[in-house]
Design a protein around this motif. Structure first.
Motif, PDB file in Angstrom:
ATOM      1  N   PRO A   1       0.823  -1.217   0.000  1.00 32.84           N
ATOM      2  CA  PRO A   1       0.000   0.000   0.000  1.00 32.84           C
ATOM      3  C   PRO A   1       0.853   1.261   0.000  1.00 32.84           C
ATOM      4  O   PRO A   1       1.962   1.272   0.515  1.00 32.84           O
ATOM      5  N   HIS A   2       0.319   2.311  -0.566  1.00 33.91           N
ATOM      6  CA  HIS A   2       0.992   3.602  -0.619  1.00 33.91           C
ATOM      7  C   HIS A   2       0.257   4.562   0.304  1.00 33.91           C
ATOM      8  O   HIS A   2      -0.882   4.315   0.704  1.00 33.91           O
ATOM      9  N   LEU A   3       0.902   5.641   0.678  1.00 36.20           N
ATOM     10  CA  LEU A   3       0.287   6.612   1.577  1.00 36.20           C
ATOM     11  C   LEU A   3      -1.030   7.157   1.055  1.00 36.20           C
ATOM     12  O   LEU A   3      -1.888   7.590   1.825  1.00 36.20           O
ATOM     13  N   SER A   4      -1.217   7.141  -0.252  1.00 38.68           N
ATOM     14  CA  SER A   4      -2.417   7.730  -0.831  1.00 38.68           C
ATOM     15  C   SER A   4      -3.686   6.935  -0.508  1.00 38.68           C
ATOM     16  O   SER A   4      -4.787   7.457  -0.677  1.00 38.68           O
ATOM     17  N   ILE A   5      -3.579   5.695  -0.027  1.00 39.18           N
ATOM     18  CA  ILE A   5      -4.786   4.932   0.266  1.00 39.18           C
ATOM     19  C   ILE A   5      -5.293   5.194   1.682  1.00 39.18           C
ATOM     20  O   ILE A   5      -6.404   4.804   2.015  1.00 39.18           O
ATOM     21  N   TYR A   6      -4.488   5.836   2.525  1.00 44.91           N
ATOM     22  CA  TYR A   6      -4.889   6.073   3.900  1.00 44.91           C
ATOM     23  C   TYR A   6      -5.645   7.392   4.026  1.00 44.91           C
ATOM     24  O   TYR A   6      -5.321   8.369   3.364  1.00 44.91           O
ATOM     25  N   GLN A   7      -6.635   7.410   4.913  1.00 45.80           N
ATOM     26  CA  GLN A   7      -7.362   8.641   5.190  1.00 45.80           C
ATOM     27  C   GLN A   7      -6.511   9.479   6.149  1.00 45.80           C
ATOM     28  O   GLN A   7      -6.046   8.983   7.167  1.00 45.80           O
ATOM     29  N   PHE A   8      -6.301  10.736   5.818  1.00 44.03           N
ATOM     30  CA  PHE A   8      -5.480  11.618   6.639  1.00 44.03           C
ATOM     31  C   PHE A   8      -6.209  11.907   7.945  1.00 44.03           C
ATOM     32  O   PHE A   8      -7.381  12.259   7.946  1.00 44.03           O
ATOM     33  N   ASN A   9      -5.526  11.713   9.092  1.00 42.44           N
ATOM     34  CA  ASN A   9      -6.157  11.977  10.388  1.00 42.44           C
ATOM     35  C   ASN A   9      -5.230  12.818  11.264  1.00 42.44           C
ATOM     36  O   ASN A   9      -4.104  13.120  10.890  1.00 42.44           O
ATOM     37  N   SER A  10      -5.731  13.193  12.423  1.00 42.04           N
ATOM     38  CA  SER A  10      -4.990  14.104  13.291  1.00 42.04           C
ATOM     39  C   SER A  10      -3.696  13.491  13.810  1.00 42.04           C
ATOM     40  O   SER A  10      -2.706  14.193  14.017  1.00 42.04           O
ATOM     41  N   ASN A  11      -3.677  12.184  14.012  1.00 44.18           N
ATOM     42  CA  ASN A  11      -2.455  11.553  14.504  1.00 44.18           C
ATOM     43  C   ASN A  11      -1.346  11.594  13.455  1.00 44.18           C
ATOM     44  O   ASN A  11      -0.170  11.738  13.793  1.00 44.18           O
ATOM     45  N   MET A  12      -1.708  11.476  12.182  1.00 45.40           N
ATOM     46  CA  MET A  12      -0.710  11.600  11.128  1.00 45.40           C
ATOM     47  C   MET A  12      -0.147  13.019  11.109  1.00 45.40           C
ATOM     48  O   MET A  12       1.061  13.219  10.941  1.00 45.40           O
ATOM     49  N   ALA A  13      -1.009  14.014  11.277  1.00 42.86           N
ATOM     50  CA  ALA A  13      -0.560  15.407  11.304  1.00 42.86           C
ATOM     51  C   ALA A  13       0.365  15.646  12.496  1.00 42.86           C
ATOM     52  O   ALA A  13       1.374  16.351  12.366  1.00 42.86           O
ATOM     53  N   ALA A  14       0.034  15.055  13.648  1.00 43.85           N
ATOM     54  CA  ALA A  14       0.885  15.216  14.835  1.00 43.85           C
ATOM     55  C   ALA A  14       2.249  14.579  14.615  1.00 43.85           C
ATOM     56  O   ALA A  14       3.282  15.141  15.010  1.00 43.85           O
ATOM     57  N   SER A  15       2.289  13.425  13.980  1.00 46.57           N
ATOM     58  CA  SER A  15       3.560  12.755  13.710  1.00 46.57           C
ATOM     59  C   SER A  15       4.419  13.553  12.733  1.00 46.57           C
ATOM     60  O   SER A  15       5.626  13.729  12.931  1.00 46.57           O
ATOM     61  N   ILE A  16       3.792  14.057  11.680  1.00 47.81           N
ATOM     62  CA  ILE A  16       4.520  14.860  10.692  1.00 47.81           C
ATOM     63  C   ILE A  16       5.042  16.144  11.338  1.00 47.81           C
ATOM     64  O   ILE A  16       6.189  16.549  11.114  1.00 47.81           O
ATOM     65  N   THR A  17       4.203  16.779  12.169  1.00 45.44           N
ATOM     66  CA  THR A  17       4.617  18.006  12.853  1.00 45.44           C
ATOM     67  C   THR A  17       5.776  17.741  13.802  1.00 45.44           C
ATOM     68  O   THR A  17       6.708  18.550  13.909  1.00 45.44           O
ATOM     69  N   HIS A  18       5.747  16.603  14.485  1.00 47.90           N
ATOM     70  CA  HIS A  18       6.843  16.250  15.389  1.00 47.90           C
ATOM     71  C   HIS A  18       8.162  16.121  14.615  1.00 47.90           C
ATOM     72  O   HIS A  18       9.203  16.598  15.055  1.00 47.90           O
ATOM     73  N   ARG A  19       8.103  15.490  13.463  1.00 44.02           N
ATOM     74  CA  ARG A  19       9.316  15.335  12.641  1.00 44.02           C
ATOM     75  C   ARG A  19       9.817  16.690  12.133  1.00 44.02           C
ATOM     76  O   ARG A  19      11.010  16.986  12.170  1.00 44.02           O
ATOM     77  N   PHE A  20       8.891  17.519  11.642  1.00 41.97           N
ATOM     78  CA  PHE A  20       9.297  18.822  11.118  1.00 41.97           C
ATOM     79  C   PHE A  20       9.833  19.749  12.202  1.00 41.97           C
ATOM     80  O   PHE A  20      10.755  20.525  11.956  1.00 41.97           O
ATOM     81  N   THR A  21       9.258  19.684  13.410  1.00 46.49           N
ATOM     82  CA  THR A  21       9.782  20.536  14.478  1.00 46.49           C
ATOM     83  C   THR A  21      11.170  20.086  14.902  1.00 46.49           C
ATOM     84  O   THR A  21      12.016  20.914  15.249  1.00 46.49           O
ATOM     85  N   GLY A  22      11.421  18.791  14.858  1.00 45.80           N
ATOM     86  CA  GLY A  22      12.783  18.306  15.136  1.00 45.80           C
ATOM     87  C   GLY A  22      13.765  18.795  14.077  1.00 45.80           C
ATOM     88  O   GLY A  22      14.882  19.224  14.392  1.00 45.80           O
ATOM     89  N   LEU A  23      13.342  18.745  12.811  1.00 40.53           N
ATOM     90  CA  LEU A  23      14.201  19.254  11.735  1.00 40.53           C
ATOM     91  C   LEU A  23      14.404  20.765  11.854  1.00 40.53           C
ATOM     92  O   LEU A  23      15.505  21.272  11.589  1.00 40.53           O
ATOM     93  N   ALA A  24      13.362  21.488  12.242  1.00 38.84           N
ATOM     94  CA  ALA A  24      13.466  22.946  12.385  1.00 38.84           C
ATOM     95  C   ALA A  24      14.454  23.307  13.495  1.00 38.84           C
ATOM     96  O   ALA A  24      15.265  24.233  13.334  1.00 38.84           O
TER      97      ALA A  24
END
Length: 179
Positions: free
Chosen positions: A65-88
């Motif tokens: 499966p690819h990311l495009s089959i998953y429904q975007f939810n708040s936990n995915m946004a929190a995980s992505i934000t956590h990664r980006f804040t670490g990079l920032a």
């Protein structure tokens, strides 16, 4: 070495299957539960000049499966934000270090220039942009530590703590901005 592994494997299977006396509950359990289950290799012969995708289609293998089959939810946004804040935070640290080495004047000189420009909204926005990655990454890291203990691992708990983390991170960032 391969011969030794084969001998050890066969003797281990024999010992596992015959060492213990058979109990009443063992009659319903297959022998593979107590021994090592052998797996047959794929006997399908490749066609000449057949590429990977065509072979998988011919053998009717499922596609990952690819990311495009998953429904975007708040936990995915929190995980992505956590990664980006670490990079920032990492980028900010390296940017300040490289700036300190490359720029001709010292940090207080540039801070004085910024204060002399009398741009309070720009200064506040800059302080918030520095404080938010730190506060979000810190508080969300605490959330992960709580998860490591086994608490709030339900969907409801994950979603509710995500909103709590976001509110606490914004509050902490605003507090740090006001200093």
């Amino acid at each position: 070495m391969a011969l030794l592994r084969t001998i050890l494997k066969n003797t281990t299977q024999t010992r596992l299957l015959t060492a213990a006396p058979v109990k009443s509950w063992q009659h319903t359990v297959s022998a593979s539960t107590f021994g090592i289950k052998s797996v047959e290799a794929n006997r399908a012969k490749p066609l000449s000049n057949e590429n990977f995708e065509n072979k998988n289609k011919r053998l009717q293998r499922p596609i990952s499966p690819h990311l495009s089959i998953y429904q975007f939810n708040s936990n995915m946004a929190a995980s992505i934000t956590h990664r980006f804040t670490g990079l920032a935070q990492n980028g900010l640290m390296y940017g300040l270090a490289i700036g300190a080495m490359v720029l001709p004047a010292s940090f207080p000189h540039y801070l004085g220039m910024l204060e002399a420009a009398h741009l309070p909204l720009v200064v506040l926005a800059g302080k918030f942009l520095i404080a938010f990655p730190f506060s979000y990454h810190l508080i969300n890291g605490m959330r992960h530590l709580v998860w490591d203990t086994g608490f709030n691992l339900t969907i409801k708990g994950i979603n509710s703590t995500g909103y709590v983390v976001l509110a606490a991170a914004v509050s902490l960032a605003l507090y740090l901005t006001s200093l």
